[in-house]
Scaffold this motif. Structure first.
Motif, PDB file in Angstrom:
ATOM      1  N   ASN A 231       0.831  -1.213  -0.087  1.00 32.62           N
ATOM      2  CA  ASN A 231      -0.227  -0.154  -0.024  1.00 32.62           C
ATOM      3  C   ASN A 231       0.818   1.326  -0.023  1.00 32.62           C
ATOM      4  O   ASN A 231       2.190   1.179   0.389  1.00 32.62           O
ATOM      5  CB  ASN A 231      -0.788  -0.076   1.321  1.00 32.62           C
ATOM      6  CG  ASN A 231      -2.123   0.672   1.047  1.00 32.62           C
ATOM      7  OD1 ASN A 231      -2.361   1.449  -0.029  1.00 32.62           O
ATOM      8  ND2 ASN A 231      -3.334   0.193   1.586  1.00 32.62           N
ATOM      9  N   HIS A 232       0.165   2.178  -0.296  1.00 33.29           N
ATOM     10  CA  HIS A 232       0.952   3.647  -0.390  1.00 33.29           C
ATOM     11  C   HIS A 232       1.745   3.762   0.997  1.00 33.29           C
ATOM     12  O   HIS A 232       0.454   4.178   1.851  1.00 33.29           O
ATOM     13  CB  HIS A 232       0.199   4.757  -1.118  1.00 33.29           C
ATOM     14  CG  HIS A 232       0.653   5.903  -1.478  1.00 33.29           C
ATOM     15  ND1 HIS A 232       1.247   6.753  -0.637  1.00 33.29           N
ATOM     16  CD2 HIS A 232       0.869   6.425  -2.560  1.00 33.29           C
ATOM     17  CE1 HIS A 232       1.689   7.826  -1.226  1.00 33.29           C
ATOM     18  NE2 HIS A 232       1.539   7.674  -2.531  1.00 33.29           N
ATOM     19  N   ALA A 233       2.764   4.458   1.024  1.00 34.89           N
ATOM     20  CA  ALA A 233       3.240   4.823   2.426  1.00 34.89           C
ATOM     21  C   ALA A 233       2.772   6.174   2.928  1.00 34.89           C
ATOM     22  O   ALA A 233       2.780   6.348   4.130  1.00 34.89           O
ATOM     23  CB  ALA A 233       4.797   4.822   2.455  1.00 34.89           C
ATOM     24  N   GLY A 234       2.344   6.909   2.139  1.00 35.92           N
ATOM     25  CA  GLY A 234       1.801   8.187   2.334  1.00 35.92           C
ATOM     26  C   GLY A 234       0.373   8.470   2.953  1.00 35.92           C
ATOM     27  O   GLY A 234       0.175   9.273   3.605  1.00 35.92           O
ATOM     28  N   THR A 235      -0.228   7.497   2.138  1.00 36.21           N
ATOM     29  CA  THR A 235      -1.908   7.846   2.282  1.00 36.21           C
ATOM     30  C   THR A 235      -2.538   6.618   3.144  1.00 36.21           C
ATOM     31  O   THR A 235      -3.647   6.602   3.563  1.00 36.21           O
ATOM     32  CB  THR A 235      -2.168   7.738   0.747  1.00 36.21           C
ATOM     33  OG1 THR A 235      -2.143   6.650   0.450  1.00 36.21           O
ATOM     34  CG2 THR A 235      -1.950   8.830   0.140  1.00 36.21           C
ATOM     35  N   THR A 236      -1.681   5.805   3.520  1.00 32.85           N
ATOM     36  CA  THR A 236      -2.548   4.723   4.381  1.00 32.85           C
ATOM     37  C   THR A 236      -2.159   4.836   5.951  1.00 32.85           C
ATOM     38  O   THR A 236      -1.185   4.654   6.139  1.00 32.85           O
ATOM     39  CB  THR A 236      -1.921   3.252   3.929  1.00 32.85           C
ATOM     40  OG1 THR A 236      -1.700   3.209   2.502  1.00 32.85           O
ATOM     41  CG2 THR A 236      -2.628   2.098   4.407  1.00 32.85           C
ATOM     42  N   ASN A 279       8.490   4.210  -0.989  1.00 32.70           N
ATOM     43  CA  ASN A 279       6.991   4.706  -0.714  1.00 32.70           C
ATOM     44  C   ASN A 279       6.073   3.771  -0.821  1.00 32.70           C
ATOM     45  O   ASN A 279       4.781   3.831  -0.872  1.00 32.70           O
ATOM     46  CB  ASN A 279       6.849   6.230  -1.417  1.00 32.70           C
ATOM     47  CG  ASN A 279       6.697   5.603  -2.943  1.00 32.70           C
ATOM     48  OD1 ASN A 279       7.273   4.607  -3.232  1.00 32.70           O
ATOM     49  ND2 ASN A 279       6.140   6.755  -3.788  1.00 32.70           N
ATOM     50  N   ALA A 280       6.560   2.540  -0.560  1.00 37.67           N
ATOM     51  CA  ALA A 280       5.460   1.305  -0.618  1.00 37.67           C
ATOM     52  C   ALA A 280       5.582   0.452   0.689  1.00 37.67           C
ATOM     53  O   ALA A 280       6.573   0.214   0.809  1.00 37.67           O
ATOM     54  CB  ALA A 280       5.770   0.636  -1.843  1.00 37.67           C
ATOM     55  N   ILE A 281       4.625   0.359   1.166  1.00 31.53           N
ATOM     56  CA  ILE A 281       4.380  -0.871   2.433  1.00 31.53           C
ATOM     57  C   ILE A 281       4.823  -2.145   1.753  1.00 31.53           C
ATOM     58  O   ILE A 281       3.931  -2.117   0.794  1.00 31.53           O
ATOM     59  CB  ILE A 281       3.064  -0.593   3.066  1.00 31.53           C
ATOM     60  CG1 ILE A 281       2.854   0.699   3.613  1.00 31.53           C
ATOM     61  CG2 ILE A 281       3.109  -1.684   3.929  1.00 31.53           C
ATOM     62  CD1 ILE A 281       1.418   1.156   4.146  1.00 31.53           C
TER      63      ILE A 281
ATOM     64  N   GLN B 199      -5.768   7.678  -2.721  1.00 26.10           N
ATOM     65  CA  GLN B 199      -4.836   6.655  -2.397  1.00 26.10           C
ATOM     66  C   GLN B 199      -5.286   6.301  -0.697  1.00 26.10           C
ATOM     67  O   GLN B 199      -4.381   5.892  -0.045  1.00 26.10           O
ATOM     68  CB  GLN B 199      -3.573   7.205  -2.248  1.00 26.10           C
ATOM     69  CG  GLN B 199      -3.145   7.230  -4.027  1.00 26.10           C
ATOM     70  CD  GLN B 199      -1.779   7.857  -4.261  1.00 26.10           C
ATOM     71  OE1 GLN B 199      -1.785   8.928  -4.139  1.00 26.10           O
ATOM     72  NE2 GLN B 199      -1.136   7.271  -4.773  1.00 26.10           N
ATOM     73  N   VAL B 265       2.435   9.029   9.620  1.00 24.80           N
ATOM     74  CA  VAL B 265       2.796   7.674   9.225  1.00 24.80           C
ATOM     75  C   VAL B 265       4.242   7.481   8.919  1.00 24.80           C
ATOM     76  O   VAL B 265       5.069   8.705   8.424  1.00 24.80           O
ATOM     77  CB  VAL B 265       2.069   7.414   7.988  1.00 24.80           C
ATOM     78  CG1 VAL B 265       0.476   7.318   8.094  1.00 24.80           C
ATOM     79  CG2 VAL B 265       2.264   8.425   6.750  1.00 24.80           C
ATOM     80  N   THR B 267       7.286   4.608   7.375  1.00 25.59           N
ATOM     81  CA  THR B 267       7.135   3.451   6.937  1.00 25.59           C
ATOM     82  C   THR B 267       8.691   3.258   6.629  1.00 25.59           C
ATOM     83  O   THR B 267       9.593   3.880   5.897  1.00 25.59           O
ATOM     84  CB  THR B 267       6.431   3.437   5.483  1.00 25.59           C
ATOM     85  OG1 THR B 267       5.319   4.010   5.757  1.00 25.59           O
ATOM     86  CG2 THR B 267       6.506   2.236   4.605  1.00 25.59           C
ATOM     87  N   ASP B 290      10.406   6.977   5.211  1.00 25.31           N
ATOM     88  CA  ASP B 290       9.257   7.640   4.435  1.00 25.31           C
ATOM     89  C   ASP B 290       8.488   8.096   5.531  1.00 25.31           C
ATOM     90  O   ASP B 290       7.848   7.248   6.214  1.00 25.31           O
ATOM     91  CB  ASP B 290       8.421   6.900   3.424  1.00 25.31           C
ATOM     92  CG  ASP B 290       7.427   7.817   2.654  1.00 25.31           C
ATOM     93  OD1 ASP B 290       6.751   8.391   3.350  1.00 25.31           O
ATOM     94  OD2 ASP B 290       7.487   7.992   1.579  1.00 25.31           O
ATOM     95  N   ARG B 292       5.582  11.134   6.939  1.00 21.77           N
ATOM     96  CA  ARG B 292       4.596  12.157   6.675  1.00 21.77           C
ATOM     97  C   ARG B 292       3.947  12.488   7.818  1.00 21.77           C
ATOM     98  O   ARG B 292       3.476  11.663   8.601  1.00 21.77           O
ATOM     99  CB  ARG B 292       3.797  11.854   5.544  1.00 21.77           C
ATOM    100  CG  ARG B 292       4.647  10.999   4.644  1.00 21.77           C
ATOM    101  CD  ARG B 292       4.016  10.908   3.161  1.00 21.77           C
ATOM    102  NE  ARG B 292       4.561   9.856   1.990  1.00 21.77           N
ATOM    103  CZ  ARG B 292       4.430   9.853   0.906  1.00 21.77           C
ATOM    104  NH1 ARG B 292       3.891  10.626   0.283  1.00 21.77           N
ATOM    105  NH2 ARG B 292       5.184   8.924   0.140  1.00 21.77           N
ATOM    106  N   GLY B 346      -1.707  12.341   1.922  1.00 24.49           N
ATOM    107  CA  GLY B 346      -0.054  12.481   2.315  1.00 24.49           C
ATOM    108  C   GLY B 346       0.612  12.049   1.178  1.00 24.49           C
ATOM    109  O   GLY B 346       1.850  12.027   1.331  1.00 24.49           O
ATOM    110  N   SER B 373      -3.360   1.635  -2.897  1.00 21.21           N
ATOM    111  CA  SER B 373      -2.516   2.354  -3.970  1.00 21.21           C
ATOM    112  C   SER B 373      -1.130   1.604  -3.774  1.00 21.21           C
ATOM    113  O   SER B 373      -0.644   1.000  -2.945  1.00 21.21           O
ATOM    114  CB  SER B 373      -2.748   3.798  -3.900  1.00 21.21           C
ATOM    115  OG  SER B 373      -1.877   4.399  -5.114  1.00 21.21           O
ATOM    116  N   HIS B 374      -0.314   1.915  -4.963  1.00 20.33           N
ATOM    117  CA  HIS B 374       0.887   1.381  -5.087  1.00 20.33           C
ATOM    118  C   HIS B 374       0.920  -0.210  -4.974  1.00 20.33           C
ATOM    119  O   HIS B 374       1.809  -0.702  -4.390  1.00 20.33           O
ATOM    120  CB  HIS B 374       1.890   2.016  -4.090  1.00 20.33           C
ATOM    121  CG  HIS B 374       2.263   3.598  -4.344  1.00 20.33           C
ATOM    122  ND1 HIS B 374       3.302   4.068  -3.973  1.00 20.33           N
ATOM    123  CD2 HIS B 374       1.639   4.312  -5.474  1.00 20.33           C
ATOM    124  CE1 HIS B 374       3.292   5.247  -4.412  1.00 20.33           C
ATOM    125  NE2 HIS B 374       2.292   5.522  -5.442  1.00 20.33           N
TER     126      HIS B 374
END
Lengths: 401, 401
Positions: A231-236, A279-281, B199, B265, B267, B290, B292, B346, B373-374
């Motif tokens: 998942n996305h590292a910034g938005t999750t 930037n990816a979990i 995301q 967050v 990561t 990462d 944020r 984020g 996402s990602h």
């Protein structure tokens, strides 16, 4: 016996540049590579220069014989083999392996120089792929000829670039169709003695230059897949994550704590992260566990802790039970070498594989002042290396007198 | 406005196979690769089929213009640009990026189909290298043209195979000597609107298909080198070790705990282990962080915890302060779109880079039922994608009426 160490020192210098990374001071000598081919060529040349007969067995191990090993087998008095391996781990030290091969060749020089006439043939062995650095299975050369590693399995192993062992062997000119158990080669070994740099500080603590091996502690390798959700590292949000890196962290610490409690050693030295993006979990982290200890139950208990903590079942890649070397032989060598101390070790060796196959086998260890191995910091003083050659010469003479 | 979505669906199908890993269902579309070239060619063809004029800027971003952007600049009414990017993270989803580009082209079709005559030129942008998957710096295309990324620095970046960005650009036929700030390109952008798959689960929770972005939270990337001492996994006592894998484990857990406490967050999604051998205690583990959060102080506090726990200073690779999009514009778009909700995010975006450069910029988000996402699990329902096209068409019409 007084030995001229010039030959030893010259050989040591000759192979020193092969596979050396000048940046780290470490070695990359992996099976069936260009570096390996250079070392094999060097060994063949050294054998030829000494008038030894070179034999390549079905797995690719090299044997250099002084005397006729098959006549000795026919006479019921098979030969005495000394040696080790020339390959290395990634960024390994100079001594692990090569010290045993170079010392063995120096012993031939010493015995010949003083006109010694052995009553049994003497072989010098250089085993292929002891470290398993390229294809992941240690002692592949000795395991193949003893049947402890299936030829089909071995040939299908892939290196990091996807090259199979069969392809690597073929590229290096080895006939893959012959790879497999090699009873003829094994029949020539009456006794095998492997000299090796010590990989701990046992001899430093004892103030002695040389030891005789007692046992190899049980050890194994496992890998464990820790699954998560990419998942996305910034938005999750943290609470929405299934982040396997956190599982890895807890598992590494749990393995260490369990090993400490149980008197074992546990190492997570290799990790694969997917997709390994900043930037990816991660979707998955795979961790490799190396665990060894005083007994099988203790080692298995460490692996059980890893299973419980990670919630995933560790997959066993290899398991080696405790290996006890030929005990009367070890006592005899210790007595011969001024009551050299007997040391247990946590490392696997080709000598251990041959012992497991029922051959009479012994090991000598040479003091390592750093106690460090599998690293550029691995070391043995030149003086201690020379004491090792003298000890191996004495042992070889004793066994072939 | 009723829009025939055939064009959108056809374009979506046309690019679906490019860079797809059939094994995982994920995408590998990295800058200046074969897959990237295919996507660029597809974009050029789509522009040409619509009678748009294609311009490649100094960084390699593609712009397809309906109307003369330079005449509009001369007249003091520069154009409206819509679009996003086509590249992906490793094993990324289908929507992050491409949804914005395909939607923008579908908007052109829709406006043309109904005979709309814009009073300002409309551009469709496809930015290069938004994810930074290959060379490690996100939004490289937009950062280069705005001068936020130095051309020399960028061109010297190396991918995992050691290929520099300059070499990759040259191989793809891009003139590296022109890479750098591109005021001419920027001057043509009166307003930029980027449509993007959401995301996270904000729209799912709100039960709405489309949102308008409010801010991009501050975020940064760091790496931290955890040094240890390489040694043999079998023979080195636990108390004699300096094992950086244990430091990594404690640092990962500390970063997670600090982020939880501070509403951020954090990561660790990328790790490098040296030498990464099963039976070797690592000499070094490098971890990428990462982080944020709602404000710079909170994010910096997380990084400070990583520094303290690891005993090593994290090296900042990038830092993006909070980006506030053009607020009156966001309010106007929200009102236009049935009071669409305003969401903070984020994630960094090219729209954020352009906003930082002082351009009037907005973003629309399309609902993502998984919130993921990602990852191959990234998704948007076809119906929601169509709602996104309608919203973007309404916005584009509003801004060029």
């Amino acid at each position: 016996m007084t030995i001229d160490m010039t030959a030893f020192d010259d050989m040591w210098s000759a192979i020193a540049p092969i596979g050396l990374d000048p940046g780290t001071g470490g070695y990359r000598r992996f099976a069936w590579t260009r570096e390996d081919a250079e070392l094999r060529e060097w060994f063949a040349g050294a054998a030829s220069a000494r008038g030894l007969d070179l034999v390549i067995d079905r797995a690719g191990n090299q044997w250099a014989w002084w005397g006729d090993p098959d006549a000795a087998v026919a006479a019921g008095r098979p030969g005495v083999v000394i040696g080790s391996h020339l390959d290395s781990v990634p960024d390994g030290g100079a001594f692990d392996g090569p010290l045993g091969v170079v010392s063995a060749l120096a012993v031939i020089d010493a015995l010949k120089a003083r006109g010694f006439e052995p009553t049994r043939p003497i072989g010098v062995a250089s085993f292929i792929d002891e470290e398993g650095a390229r294809f992941g299975i240690a002692c592949a050369g000795s395991r193949l000829i003893t049947g402890q590693l299936d030829a089909g399995t071995a040939k299908a192993l892939r290196d990091a670039d996807g090259v199979t062992m069969a392809e690597a062997m073929t590229a290096a000119g080895h006939a893959v169709e012959h790879v497999g158990p090699d009873a003829e080669t094994l029949s020539r070994i009456g006794t095998f003695v492997e000299l090796h740099v010590e990989q701990g500080r046992g001899l430093v603590d004892l103030g002695r230059p040389v030891a005789v091996a007692s046992v190899i502690r049980p050890h194994g390798r496992w890998h464990v897949d820790l699954d998560g959700e990419a998942n996305h590292a910034g938005t999750t949000r943290l609470e929405d994550r299934r982040d396997p890196m956190l599982n890895l962290a807890r598992t590494v610490l749990a393995a260490n704590a369990a090993a400490t409690e149980l008197g074992c050693v546990a190492t997570v030295g290799k990790i694969r992260v997917e997709p390994n993006g900043v930037n990816a979990i991660p979707s998955r982290v795979t961790a490799w566990l190396d665990a060894r200890g005083p007994g099988e139950a203790a080692v298995r208990a460490v692996v059980e802790v890893v299973a419980r903590q990670s919630g995933s079942v560790p997959v066993q890649e290899s398991w080696t039970p405790e290996t006890v070397f030929d005990e009367p032989l070890a006592q005899r060598l210790s007595a011969l070498l001024d009551d050299a101390p007997m040391l247990a070790t946590g490392a696997g060796h080709d000598a251990g594989v041959l012992a497991t196959a029922g051959l009479s086998t012994a090991m000598l260890f040479v003091r390592n002042p750093t106690g460090i191995s599998h690293s550029p910091a691995e070391f043995a003083e030149p003086d201690d290396c020379h004491r090792g050659v003298e000890a191996l010469a004495a042992v070889t003479e004793e066994l072939t007198r």
